[in-house]
Design a protein around this motif. Structure first.
Motif, PDB file in Angstrom:
ATOM      1  N   PRO A 183       0.812  -1.225   0.000  1.00 31.77           N
ATOM      2  CA  PRO A 183       0.000   0.000   0.000  1.00 31.77           C
ATOM      3  C   PRO A 183       0.841   1.268   0.000  1.00 31.77           C
ATOM      4  O   PRO A 183       0.451   2.280  -0.587  1.00 31.77           O
ATOM      5  N   SER A 187       0.714   4.236  -2.717  1.00 31.74           N
ATOM      6  CA  SER A 187       0.478   5.634  -2.388  1.00 31.74           C
ATOM      7  C   SER A 187       1.506   6.527  -3.093  1.00 31.74           C
ATOM      8  O   SER A 187       1.159   7.561  -3.672  1.00 31.74           O
ATOM      9  N   LYS A 190       0.749   6.769  -6.857  1.00 33.58           N
ATOM     10  CA  LYS A 190      -0.349   7.684  -7.172  1.00 33.58           C
ATOM     11  C   LYS A 190       0.065   9.135  -7.000  1.00 33.58           C
ATOM     12  O   LYS A 190      -0.538  10.025  -7.584  1.00 33.58           O
ATOM     13  N   GLN A 191       1.063   9.362  -6.180  1.00 29.36           N
ATOM     14  CA  GLN A 191       1.534  10.740  -6.014  1.00 29.36           C
ATOM     15  C   GLN A 191       2.576  11.098  -7.077  1.00 29.36           C
ATOM     16  O   GLN A 191       3.270  12.100  -6.980  1.00 29.36           O
ATOM     17  N   LYS A 224       8.670  19.378  -4.368  1.00 27.95           N
ATOM     18  CA  LYS A 224       8.533  18.553  -3.163  1.00 27.95           C
ATOM     19  C   LYS A 224       9.791  18.674  -2.308  1.00 27.95           C
ATOM     20  O   LYS A 224      10.845  18.169  -2.678  1.00 27.95           O
ATOM     21  N   ARG A 230       8.177   6.662   4.954  1.00 25.84           N
ATOM     22  CA  ARG A 230       7.166   5.642   5.260  1.00 25.84           C
ATOM     23  C   ARG A 230       7.641   4.232   4.955  1.00 25.84           C
ATOM     24  O   ARG A 230       7.310   3.306   5.688  1.00 25.84           O
ATOM     25  N   PRO A 367       3.319   9.154  11.114  1.00 25.28           N
ATOM     26  CA  PRO A 367       2.581   8.436  10.072  1.00 25.28           C
ATOM     27  C   PRO A 367       2.884   8.940   8.662  1.00 25.28           C
ATOM     28  O   PRO A 367       2.807   8.174   7.717  1.00 25.28           O
ATOM     29  N   GLU A 368       3.205  10.218   8.505  1.00 29.95           N
ATOM     30  CA  GLU A 368       3.447  10.699   7.142  1.00 29.95           C
ATOM     31  C   GLU A 368       4.894  11.125   6.941  1.00 29.95           C
ATOM     32  O   GLU A 368       5.643  11.302   7.894  1.00 29.95           O
ATOM     33  N   ARG A 371       7.901  16.697   5.787  1.00 33.08           N
ATOM     34  CA  ARG A 371       7.867  17.818   4.839  1.00 33.08           C
ATOM     35  C   ARG A 371       8.607  18.990   5.462  1.00 33.08           C
ATOM     36  O   ARG A 371       8.477  19.236   6.656  1.00 33.08           O
TER      37      ARG A 371
ATOM     38  N   TRP B 168      -8.144   7.544  -1.656  1.00 34.46           N
ATOM     39  CA  TRP B 168      -7.687   7.339  -3.035  1.00 34.46           C
ATOM     40  C   TRP B 168      -6.257   6.786  -3.068  1.00 34.46           C
ATOM     41  O   TRP B 168      -5.926   5.894  -3.834  1.00 34.46           O
ATOM     42  N   LEU B 169      -5.411   7.303  -2.185  1.00 34.31           N
ATOM     43  CA  LEU B 169      -4.013   6.852  -2.161  1.00 34.31           C
ATOM     44  C   LEU B 169      -3.852   5.500  -1.473  1.00 34.31           C
ATOM     45  O   LEU B 169      -2.808   4.876  -1.568  1.00 34.31           O
ATOM     46  N   ASP B 171      -3.919   5.282   1.779  1.00 37.57           N
ATOM     47  CA  ASP B 171      -3.176   5.571   3.006  1.00 37.57           C
ATOM     48  C   ASP B 171      -4.003   5.224   4.243  1.00 37.57           C
ATOM     49  O   ASP B 171      -5.230   5.314   4.208  1.00 37.57           O
ATOM     50  N   ILE B 175      -2.875   9.099   8.616  1.00 35.37           N
ATOM     51  CA  ILE B 175      -2.258  10.215   7.874  1.00 35.37           C
ATOM     52  C   ILE B 175      -3.185  11.430   7.810  1.00 35.37           C
ATOM     53  O   ILE B 175      -2.788  12.514   8.231  1.00 35.37           O
ATOM     54  N   TYR B 225       2.464  21.531  -3.436  1.00 35.93           N
ATOM     55  CA  TYR B 225       3.439  21.454  -2.329  1.00 35.93           C
ATOM     56  C   TYR B 225       3.726  22.809  -1.715  1.00 35.93           C
ATOM     57  O   TYR B 225       4.847  23.110  -1.332  1.00 35.93           O
TER      58      TYR B 225
END
Lengths: 456, 282
Positions: A183, A187, A190-191, A224, A230, A367-368, A371, B168-169, B171, B175, B225
């Motif tokens: 998964p 993810s 898809k990004q 980015k 992750r 969890p993410e 950034r 959709w992702l 996740d 998150i 972003y």
């Protein structure tokens, strides 16, 4: 006259052996056999200005090179020229330069004020695809966008339609994926991320004669400003250690989706801490992480790269900075002199600001992905701890009496500070610091009038 | 009932004190006082030039919001933000009201023109307690203030977008939950977008507005972003408010003592330097 405790000595002791175990990066390790790979810490250098990023990932992999493989999500396709194999020594130097430091001061003779300089030596811390494979990849919806051999690494840039196809392809190609990676791969796909897969080309490694694996570097342009962590948490047994050295033009870097907290700094500690500084730093970090519920990123150093005070190691030379990918450096930057000076004055030509971030992360608390943003803050910050040696020579004067009577209280306070910072047992600290096992009662200062007519 | 802005000032004041003492907000007392002073002074000047009575409530709210959200490398930039914010309130006007939320205007202009100012969105951390405190305080404020519908509509849209994206992702819910437990987001929702003077007049208009800001902010943040996507989205949405009001008309919002509105109705040509004789008339 009151004793003047003017600190005149600035010298640095460096933490050796902390960065041991700098291993995995933001990706995860996948083994080609069932060898247990440990995945404890990583060091990443992030050079960033505008949308341009140069990412250097250092590893300290100790196992058999043929067992080594990494999978890292990258935001863009990478040409051959965007990938480079760097020099481990430069990262070690950067680690040394930004490390928390211990400084020592010596109390002077309380009866005389003499400028004395002591210097302690500063110790820098050591700190390609077959046709058949292509076909199979296509049938799984995996596109091998490029395949390069760079230095001792074989590198693939992959994209895929579905995470399951990518997962199957990686597994079939001998990469051991951690459970639950599917998964997360999905993810990232898809990004719009691609995957950078690297393993060691044994032949090239043999030719080059390198014993350890050198850091991989990639340069790309993308809005980015993040580090994918992750995949690392899928694999990790418990929390992982990550050091991020961000090199920017404007100012300090902080995380935008997690708190960035400064490590406690500037405290006076028992002199005996010197023998266990590495241990102290680890305990300090663990204790502070615990207090912040394990959900913050720590800032350990933020400084203009042109100088330092005190210096844990020399500032990096323009050549070294360029090797790390600082692309905006002035060609005429002054070269660095040899040796380690206790202090270096600013050299404005550098125009590079370093932020050292240290995070212990796991899936529950992080969890993410991390950034970041660059701030306009150029305030200097360093993890710096102070040892204040007591005067041990002869001292026969009223000022000395006062000085000596205040010492036990001062030293006990240092022990208590250490206990608070690290969570260590105060009794044990008093033991190895050679202090009385009971708390010291504050000494009442001598009434001021006793010194007025001393002959009485 | 007391003016709801008093509750807002109390809530923002509490948050500022909490931020200064318990979080690494990089906000010093002098910096804070400087921003407050600059906001009050600019407000005083603006009111005087427009011939109105001074009222500290609105500039205080702006100063608190700026202190909580905006970080700047120098005290002068922070001061400039306060001057720009309150200045925009007095200079950029349409239909008898200001166009931009003042704090939002000050922050966005600084973000656009200099790299010496930034918003520390992550510095509020994700501690559940803080979130609850913020939400609770915010709710109290909103409950007392008019037009809480904007806040709730915005939050509903943001939650739907966050969870939709995660779904959709593929996740885990951790998150989007983590993304929601963000103090800066809640400050935006409870104290900035809710400004009744810069939101559409009708309820339907406000719902469209809130959903629009949420969507634009979300796209900026996750598609482009841009960490300050929401602030830019609110800034960009301001010019659309008159259009929404034309499409979905509604009554004009007034704070309880509507001195300003009345005065403007009777003195449409009031110009800088004009000193009203009717000052203080209710």
């Amino acid at each position: 006259m009151r004793p003047i405790l003017r600190p005149l000595l600035v010298s640095c002791l460096l933490l050796a052996g902390f960065a041991e175990g700098a291993l995995a990066f933001c990706g995860f390790y996948v083994a080609k056999a069932d060898t247990k790979l440990w995945n404890q810490a990583s060091q990443v250098v992030l050079v960033r200005d505008g949308d341009r990023t140069v990412l250097t990932m250092a590893n300290d992999f100790k196992g058999d090179p043929k067992e080594f493989a990494i999978v890292i999500p990258v935001p863009t396709f990478l040409e051959r020229e965007q990938i480079h194999v760097g020099d481990r020594a430069v990262i070690d130097h950067l680690d040394g330069y930004t490390s928390p430091r211990l400084v020592e001061y010596f109390d002077e003779d309380p009866c005389r004020v003499v400028d004395r300089m002591h210097t302690l030596s500063a110790v820098a811390p050591s700190g390609a695809m077959a046709e058949g494979g292509m076909k199979r990849a296509r049938s799984l919806g995996v596109t091998i966008e490029a395949s390069y051999t760079v230095g001792e690494y074989d590198i693939l840039i992959l994209s895929a339609k579905e995470s399951s196809g990518l997962e199957t392809w990686l597994t079939e190609s001998g990469y051991r994926l951690p459970e639950g990676a599917g998964p997360v791969l999905g993810s990232y796909l898809k990004q719009g991320m691609r995957f950078f897969v690297a393993k060691v080309n044994l032949e090239e490694q043999g030719k080059a004669g390198y014993q350890t694996l050198r850091p991989l570097q990639v340069a790309y342009e993308s809005p980015k400003f993040m580090l994918p962590i992750r995949l690392g948490t899928v694999n990790g047994d418990g929390p992982q250690e990550l050091f991020i050295y961000a090199l920017t033009r404007t100012g300090r870097v902080e995380t935008t989706n997690y708190r960035t907290v400064k490590l406690p700094t500037g405290m006076n500690l028992p002199v005996a801490t010197k023998e266990r500084f590495g241990e102290f730093y680890k305990a300090l970090f663990s204790e502070q992480t615990r207090r912040e519920n394990a959900e913050v990123v720590f800032l350990e150093y933020a400084w203009d790269m042109g100088w330092c005070d005190p210096c844990a190691a020399d500032p990096l030379s323009a050549k070294e900075l360029r090797e790390l990918g600082v692309f905006w450096l002035d060609e005429n930057a002054p070269p660095d002199g040899p040796g380690i000076a206790p202090r270096r004055m600013p050299s404005p030509a550098q125009n590079v600001f370093v932020s050292r971030l240290h995070v212990r992360y796991d899936r529950d608390h992080f969890p993410e992905d991390l950034r970041f943003q660059e701030t306009g803050d150029r305030t200097n910050f360093q993890g710096r701890y102070v040892l204040q040696h007591a005067w041990t020579g002869e001292a026969e004067c009223p000022a000395a009496k006062e000085y000596l009577s205040g010492l036990p209280e001062r030293q006990d306070k240092e022990a208590q500070t250490l206990a608070t910072l690290t969570g260590w047992d105060i009794g044990e600290i008093r033991g190895w610091a050679g202090l009385s096992s009971t708390p010291v009662e504050p000494v009442e200062p001598e009434p001021w009038w006793k010194r007025l007519w001393p002959d009485q | 009932m007391a003016d709801p802005r008093v509750f807002q000032i109390a809530a923002l004041g509490g948050l500022t004190a909490y931020g200064m003492s318990a979080l690494d907000l990089e906000l010093s007392v002098d910096r804070f006082l400087l921003v407050v002073g600059a906001a009050l002074a600019t407000e005083g000047l603006g009111r005087w030039l427009r011939g109105e009575r001074f009222d500290p409530r609105s500039p205080l709210i702006t100063a608190f919001s700026l202190s909580l959200l905006l970080r700047a490398a120098s005290p002068w930039l922070a001061t400039l933000a306060a001057v720009l914010a309150i200045g925009s309130k007095h200079l950029l006007r349409a239909r008898g009201s200001h166009v931009f939320n003042p704090a939002n205007f000050g922050i966005v202009v600084l973000l656009l023109v200099t790299d010496q100012a930034w918003v520390s969105a992550g510095q509020w951390g994700h501690a559940a307690i803080l979130t609850l405190a913020l939400a609770g305080v915010g709710q109290l404020v909103i409950h007392r203030a008019a037009r809480s519908d904007v806040t709730w509509a915005f939050l509903a849209a943001w939650v739907a977008l966050s969870f939709g994206r995660a779904s959709w992702l593929g996740d885990p819910w951790a998150i989007p939950l983590h993304q929601l437990e963000n103090g800066a987001l809640l400050i935006f929702a409870f104290f900035m977008i809710s400004d009744p003077r810069t939101t559409p007049r009708s309820r339907a208009g406000r719902l469209v507005y809130a959903a629009g800001v949420a969507t634009a902010g979300f796209v900026l943040r996750f598609g482009f972003y841009e960490p300050n996507g929401l602030l830019f989205a609110l800034f960009a949405a301001a010019p659309f408010v008159p259009l929404l009001d034309r499409w979905l008309p509604g009554p004009v919002f007034r704070w309880a003592p509507v001195l300003e509105e009345k005065f403007h109705a009777s003195h449409p040509a009031s110009a800088p330097g004009f000193l009203p004789l009717a000052r203080g008339v209710r």
